[in-house]
Design a protein around this motif. Structure first.
Motif, PDB file in Angstrom:
ATOM      1  N   SER A 190     -55.468  50.123 -63.076  1.00 43.53           N
ATOM      2  CA  SER A 190     -54.370  49.220 -62.738  1.00 43.53           C
ATOM      3  C   SER A 190     -54.648  47.824 -63.285  1.00 43.53           C
ATOM      4  O   SER A 190     -55.800  47.436 -63.487  1.00 43.53           O
ATOM      5  N   GLN A 191     -53.583  47.108 -63.511  1.00 37.51           N
ATOM      6  CA  GLN A 191     -53.704  45.742 -63.995  1.00 37.51           C
ATOM      7  C   GLN A 191     -54.500  44.904 -63.006  1.00 37.51           C
ATOM      8  O   GLN A 191     -55.292  44.052 -63.395  1.00 37.51           O
ATOM      9  N   THR A 216     -50.012  54.713 -57.953  1.00 38.18           N
ATOM     10  CA  THR A 216     -51.240  55.305 -58.480  1.00 38.18           C
ATOM     11  C   THR A 216     -51.417  56.721 -57.921  1.00 38.18           C
ATOM     12  O   THR A 216     -51.740  57.672 -58.660  1.00 38.18           O
ATOM     13  N   LEU A 266     -56.851  56.385 -64.570  1.00 40.09           N
ATOM     14  CA  LEU A 266     -55.871  55.355 -64.207  1.00 40.09           C
ATOM     15  C   LEU A 266     -56.578  54.021 -64.078  1.00 40.09           C
ATOM     16  O   LEU A 266     -57.687  53.940 -63.558  1.00 40.09           O
ATOM     17  N   GLN A 302     -48.021  53.450 -69.990  1.00 42.53           N
ATOM     18  CA  GLN A 302     -48.025  52.299 -69.098  1.00 42.53           C
ATOM     19  C   GLN A 302     -46.962  52.522 -68.046  1.00 42.53           C
ATOM     20  O   GLN A 302     -45.813  52.800 -68.355  1.00 42.53           O
ATOM     21  N   VAL A 314     -48.177  49.413 -55.854  1.00 44.17           N
ATOM     22  CA  VAL A 314     -49.096  49.812 -56.936  1.00 44.17           C
ATOM     23  C   VAL A 314     -49.998  50.959 -56.482  1.00 44.17           C
ATOM     24  O   VAL A 314     -50.181  51.953 -57.198  1.00 44.17           O
ATOM     25  N   ILE A 336     -49.837  50.003 -64.337  1.00 38.28           N
ATOM     26  CA  ILE A 336     -50.935  50.959 -64.239  1.00 38.28           C
ATOM     27  C   ILE A 336     -51.072  51.605 -65.610  1.00 38.28           C
ATOM     28  O   ILE A 336     -50.069  52.048 -66.187  1.00 38.28           O
TER      29      ILE A 336
END
Lengths: 228, 409
Positions: free
Chosen positions: B263-264, B239, B261, B226, B235, B61
């Motif tokens: 996220s990947q 978050t 934020l 990160q 995840v 994230i």
């Protein structure tokens, strides 16, 4: 008189040509018995082609009744007409109308394929028909490898293969020299003698008419004279 | 009639007009080849981009300062203290590791070689979070971080660029913005390309960067943090935890965060949807050529029906029903397009790998992937093109009246 194969009552055929109606047949009545050999003659425009189309179930009459081998024809659908032609009519055309890329054998097999006959039986019957017309040794030849007379023999074999009630021959010798024309006539008449096939010739050649038992003269869409 | 015979007969009639059949097929060949090749390349691009994003790390994230969607008054920058708070396992059980960083492009030189290279200040946790492995030497340690040491870990491309070789550069000195740093480690090559090479970069201790290199208004501020979640399922929870902690620490108003934020997963999703659209777009354009090929088939079949009017008349005279004629012509058009489709698939394989090779040679490797589903789809599609564009001519043939057809010259 023996059994009636072709029974037409007051058959009329009207074509629409733009705004005009063309009366090709104005009320033709005909009876043709099984095994009879008949020629239909008449000048061009007399309606003999139209009559042949109706008798051969290629076309429906506009009015009147037509029974072919006991089956009513006048109100059938296109596919039903196909089926009746397949079972009851054999055609011999002036220009042979063979499929050019197919061998003599496959040309003769064609009606049987549409009749749903299985492959092996169809081939046997086609072979037999070709042998009857004297082409047993030419079965693998394509039309362009055969003479005109031979091509017409293939066409005759094709018309015979379904064992039809009637064979309609439209100027069968018209595209042939007189010698092969004579041979074709003899062949057709032989089929009539041996198998009792009903033959109807449509022609304007008096020599052909002279070889038939009965000649029907058409004029202006009417039977002018029936040599019954 | 048996299917086998119908197909044989159709083949026969196609062979009778080799040139014409071949040219008609060519339209389908090109169309199918284009569709499959474009889809293969699209899939290849997607794979390579996905691979690059996944190379950044897993379950990440990204936290950055500010809010892109709303105006926020006086957004507070992220700080090292924020990062430490996130790393607290009690407050944020879903978070595995936290890696704050600052970065800019700097003039980096060694000897006479000099270049502008991305310089990032990182903590030791960065190695795990960002999926970096060391090829030689060691990564930035806690001691160097606390000592604000002038040490650097460099990427393999950077080593190549500055020294001309990537092995044996440990102990050498590089200058960043004029200040000397000792090279303590070289990163493993990650490959890939595209946005900012992962192999051409310099990593230094975060504290060193903050004090010597990158001056920010607020002390201890970092550019981004990160965060690595414990696993892919956590995840979302991570978050939420990050948001809670940062909101408390920054005293933000309700509903207005001064941080963002990312996220990947969401990057992956965006990349995948972009490349997906690209693939559909390319495939669609290629599909137009297939359409044109189909029209070619229709055209030729119409010519063929006209040419063979007498044949159709004869077939009907000896007993062919409408359906027989329809099937005969449909089989021909479908055979044309199916054969074209099969040749097209072969051409597509060649085309896709050809383009792949060109892409590799020009430095942006794409690995085109031809999937079974794409091949099946193309086969099915080309057959339906044959069917669709064959229907009209075949129907026309089937509805010919025998009398007129026999009279046709």
């Amino acid at each position: 008189m023996s059994e009636i194969v072709v029974n037409a009552r007051d058959v009329t055929k009207v074509y629409k040509m733009g705004e005009f109606d063309v009366h090709a047949l104005r009320g033709v009545s005909l009876d043709i018995a099984r095994s009879e050999v008949v020629s239909i003659m008449g000048p061009s425009g007399s309606g003999k082609s139209t009559l042949m189309n109706v008798l051969g179930c290629l076309d429906r009459p506009t009015d009147g009744e037509y029974l072919l081998d006991g089956e009513k024809v006048e109100n059938l659908s296109d596919d039903q007409l196909s089926s009746i032609r397949n079972r009851k009519v054999g055609f011999v055309f002036q220009s042979f109308n063979l499929l050019p890329r197919q061998t003599a054998l496959t040309n003769v097999v064609l009606p049987l394929r549409y009749a749903g006959v299985n492959n092996q039986e169809a081939h046997e019957r086609a072979m037999a028909a070709l042998e009857k017309v004297g082409l047993g040794d030419r079965i693998k030849h394509r039309p362009n490898e055969l003479s005109g007379g031979q091509q017409q023999r293939v066409a005759i074999a094709r018309s015979l293969v379904n064992d039809p009630a009637v064979i309609l021959a439209d100027e069968p010798t018209g595209a042939l020299d007189s010698k092969s024309g004579q041979e074709i006539m003899e062949l057709l008449l032989k089929m009539n003698e041996e198998q009792g096939t009903t033959l109807i010739f449509v022609t304007h050649d008096p020599r052909i008419a002279a070889m038939t038992q009965r000649t029907i003269h058409l004029k202006d869409g009417l039977v002018e004279e029936d040599g019954l | 009639m048996k299917i086998f015979q119908i197909i044989l007969e159709a083949l026969d009639s196609l062979i009778a007009n080799k040139m014409r059949s071949g040219l008609t097929m060519l339209g389908i060949v090109i169309g199918v080849a284009a569709v499959i090749a474009m889809m293969a390349i699209g899939a290849g691009v997607q794979n390579s981009i996905t691979g690059q994003i996944e190379g950044i790390g897993t379950n990440l994230i990204f936290v950055s300062s500010g809010n892109q969607q709303q105006d926020v008054r006086n957004p507070k920058p992220l700080t090292l203290a924020d990062a430490d708070a996130l790393a607290d396992p009690l407050a944020a059980p879903s978070i595995l590791a936290v890696a704050p960083s600052v970065g800019t492009n700097q003039e980096v030189s060694a000897g006479r070689e000099s270049s502008r290279i991305s310089v990032t200040g990182v903590t030791p946790a960065y190695a795990n979070v960002a999926n970096e492995t060391i090829a030689e030497g060691e990564f930035i340690s806690q001691e160097w971080l606390q000592g604000r040491s002038a040490v650097a870990v460099i990427g393999p491309d950077t080593a190549e660029r500055l020294f001309g070789y990537s092995v044996g550069t440990i102990g050498e000195t590089i200058r960043i913005a004029g200040t000397p740093y000792r090279v303590v480690g070289v990163l493993e090559a990650k490959g890939g390309s595209g946005f900012g090479s992962q192999d051409d970069r310099v990593l230094i201790p975060l504290t060193t960067a903050q004090s010597r290199l990158i001056q920010r208004n607020v002390r201890d501020s970092v550019d981004s943090i990160q965060v690595q979640a414990v696993n892919s399922e956590s995840v979302a929870a991570a978050t939420e935890e990050i948001s809670q902690i940062l909101r408390t620490r920054h005293h933000t108003e309700v509903g207005i965060d001064d941080f963002t934020l990312f996220s990947q997963d969401s990057i992956l999703n965006i990349a995948q949807s972009i490349t997906g659209i690209l693939t559909v777009f390319l495939g669609g354009i290629a599909g137009i050529s297939l359409l044109v090929g189909g029209i070619g088939i229709m055209n030729i079949m119409l010519v063929s029906v006209t040419e063979r009017t007498r044949e159709i008349g004869l077939r009907k005279a000896v007993g062919a029903r409408k359906r027989d004629i329809l099937v005969q012509f449909l089989t021909e058009s479908m055979l044309l397009s199916l054969l074209g489709g099969l040749v097209g698939i072969l051409l597509a394989v060649a085309l896709a790998y050809g383009i792949g090779a060109i892409a590799a040679a020009s430095g942006t490797p794409i690995d085109p992937s031809i999937t079974l589903s794409a091949v099946l789809l193309a086969t099915l599609f080309s057959m339906s093109v044959g069917l669709l564009f064959g229907i009209y001519p075949a129907n026309r043939a089937a509805n010919l009246q025998p009398v007129e057809a026999l009279r046709y010259e």
